[in-house]
Design an enzyme around this catalytic site. Structure first.
Site, mmCIF file in Angstrom:
data_model
loop_
_atom_site.group_PDB
_atom_site.id
_atom_site.type_symbol
_atom_site.label_atom_id
_atom_site.label_comp_id
_atom_site.label_asym_id
_atom_site.label_seq_id
_atom_site.Cartn_x
_atom_site.Cartn_y
_atom_site.Cartn_z
ATOM 1 N N ARG A 124 0.811 -1.223 0.000
ATOM 2 C CA ARG A 124 0.000 0.000 0.000
ATOM 3 C C ARG A 124 0.847 1.276 0.000
ATOM 4 N NH1 ARG A 124 -3.580 -3.110 3.600
ATOM 5 N NH2 ARG A 124 -5.367 -3.775 2.346
ATOM 6 N N LYS A 230 8.951 21.717 -16.154
ATOM 7 C CA LYS A 230 8.021 20.702 -15.676
ATOM 8 C C LYS A 230 7.777 20.855 -14.176
ATOM 9 C CE LYS A 230 6.464 16.034 -16.106
ATOM 10 N NZ LYS A 230 6.574 14.735 -16.801
ATOM 11 N N GLU A 240 -3.268 17.205 -12.460
ATOM 12 C CA GLU A 240 -3.926 17.572 -13.716
ATOM 13 C C GLU A 240 -5.409 17.863 -13.510
ATOM 14 O OE1 GLU A 240 -4.045 15.354 -17.901
ATOM 15 O OE2 GLU A 240 -2.010 15.590 -17.175
#
Length: 375
Positions: A124, A230, A240
């Site tokens: 996880r 970037k 995004e």
């Protein structure tokens, strides 16, 4: 020993550095040791890169008192599928990792994407470090936390946003890359100028060949400017959720369709597809009256001059390939950026003036693709 150039990716609670310079593989243990939850790492590489740099990287960690294990995957885009990812996960679990184990991605974009996704889901979530060995990975895929694998429905449709703890971009390793791999990365370098930095694109026009030929100063500057661009965009729009980070997808809607049509194989590298896609995005922008035709020609001229395949008939060196506009559009429908059945494109109002749109007339798109196929 000189300090590497360092760029900070400024994310709340998940900020990290990108270190750029020669010899960083041999300093990986020294530079990453303070970040490790425990003094043990598992290096993930492919069967091309591991023989070249695996022993050096392991020695660098062991010199810093960090224990290492290594898992390798087959080189190439074909390793980014469910079956290969499953084998990687089982290989990692065979080594009995715990939550304090750190994965280290040693390789190009495929290895980075696989390792990052593995880190996101192993137990996880464990930490990971990027050691990108291609120009494309150093300027693009190792930065920003996009990880994932491909499916039969399209590229990178299964994955996670998961940031690395550190990126070590060793510029010296680029000296061993074939020109074709350098070109694939160079397409992503030029992309940053085309998005929002016309001065950088002008620099690329003057210095692109020097970057490809191995000029150390030009190469370092290109990597720095790409990572700065970037990092700025990712810090402002990590997941995004707005159209800002989506600008990094310039050329990708076309490019991913081309990759899907060629089977995600060696006939078309990702960076080559992006180069062709950017030329097509500017052609479409000019056709729609959004940008001057001279700008579209300038983009096509530069990318073609350095050796990128900007015409469909040159892709893979196979002039017998049959392209079909309807099939390419169908690939675009499966792109993860599509929304509500509408295709998403990054187009331009000029060099350095890119924007996102979901309002492209499909008849016009088909006409562009038909012309590109006939060219």
């Amino acid at each position: 020993m000189s300090s590497p150039r360092t760029i900070r990716v400024d994310l709340a609670g998940r900020a990290y550095d990108i270190a750029i310079g020669p010899g960083l593989i041999d300093r990986a243990g020294e530079l990453s040791r303070p970040l490790l939850a425990a003094p043990r790492v598992t290096i993930v590489s492919d069967d091309t890169v591991a023989p070249l740099y695996g022993a050096r990287l392991a020695a660098a960690f062991e010199k810093a008192g960090v224990g290492t294990q290594t898992v390798t995957v087959p080189a190439g885009e074909s390793s980014k599928d469910f079956a290969s990812f499953g084998r990687l996960m089982n290989g990692l679990l065979d080594l009995r990792p715990d939550r304090k184990t750190t994965l280290v991605a040693l390789g190009g974009g495929v290895v980075g994407d696989l390792t990052g996704f593995a880190a996101a889901v192993l137990l996880r979530g464990v930490d990971f470090i990027q050691v990108p060995t291609t120009l494309l990975a150093q300027v693009d895929s190792s930065v920003g936390g996009k990880t994932g694998i491909n499916t039969r429905h399209g590229k990178n449709l299964v994955g996670a946003f998961y940031q690395p703890r550190l990126v070590l971009a060793d510029t010296a390793v680029l000296d061993t890359l074939p020109r074709r791999e350098l070109l694939a990365g160079y397409a992503e370098v030029a992309k940053y100028g085309l998005i929002d930095d016309p001065d950088f694109f002008a620099w690329c026009e003057k210095n692109g060949e020097a970057v490809l030929a191995g000029d150390a100063a030009a190469r370092t500057y290109a990597i720095e400017q790409s990572c700065l661009s970037k990092a700025r965009i990712v810090a402002a729009d990590e997941r995004e959720t707005t159209d800002l980070r989506a600008l990094l997808n310039l050329g990708h809607t076309f490019g991913h369709a081309l990759e899907a049509e060629t089977g995600f194989g060696g006939a078309l590298l990702h960076g080559e597809a992006v180069g062709a896609g950017m030329a097509m995005a500017f052609d479409l922008s000019a056709r729609l009256g959004l940008c001057p035709a001279a700008d579209a020609e300038r983009v096509r001229r530069h990318l073609g001059a350095v050796g990128l395949p900007v015409r469909l008939r040159t892709i893979g060196g196979d002039n017998s390939r049959t392209w079909n506009a309807a099939r390419l559009i169908e690939h675009m429908r499966g792109d993860k950026k599509a929304e509500g059945g509408k295709l998403t494109f990054v187009l331009a109002r000029g060099i350095g003036k890119s924007f996102v749109t979901r309002d492209v007339d499909e008849a016009g798109l088909r006409g562009l693709l038909d012309d590109a196929i006939a060219a």
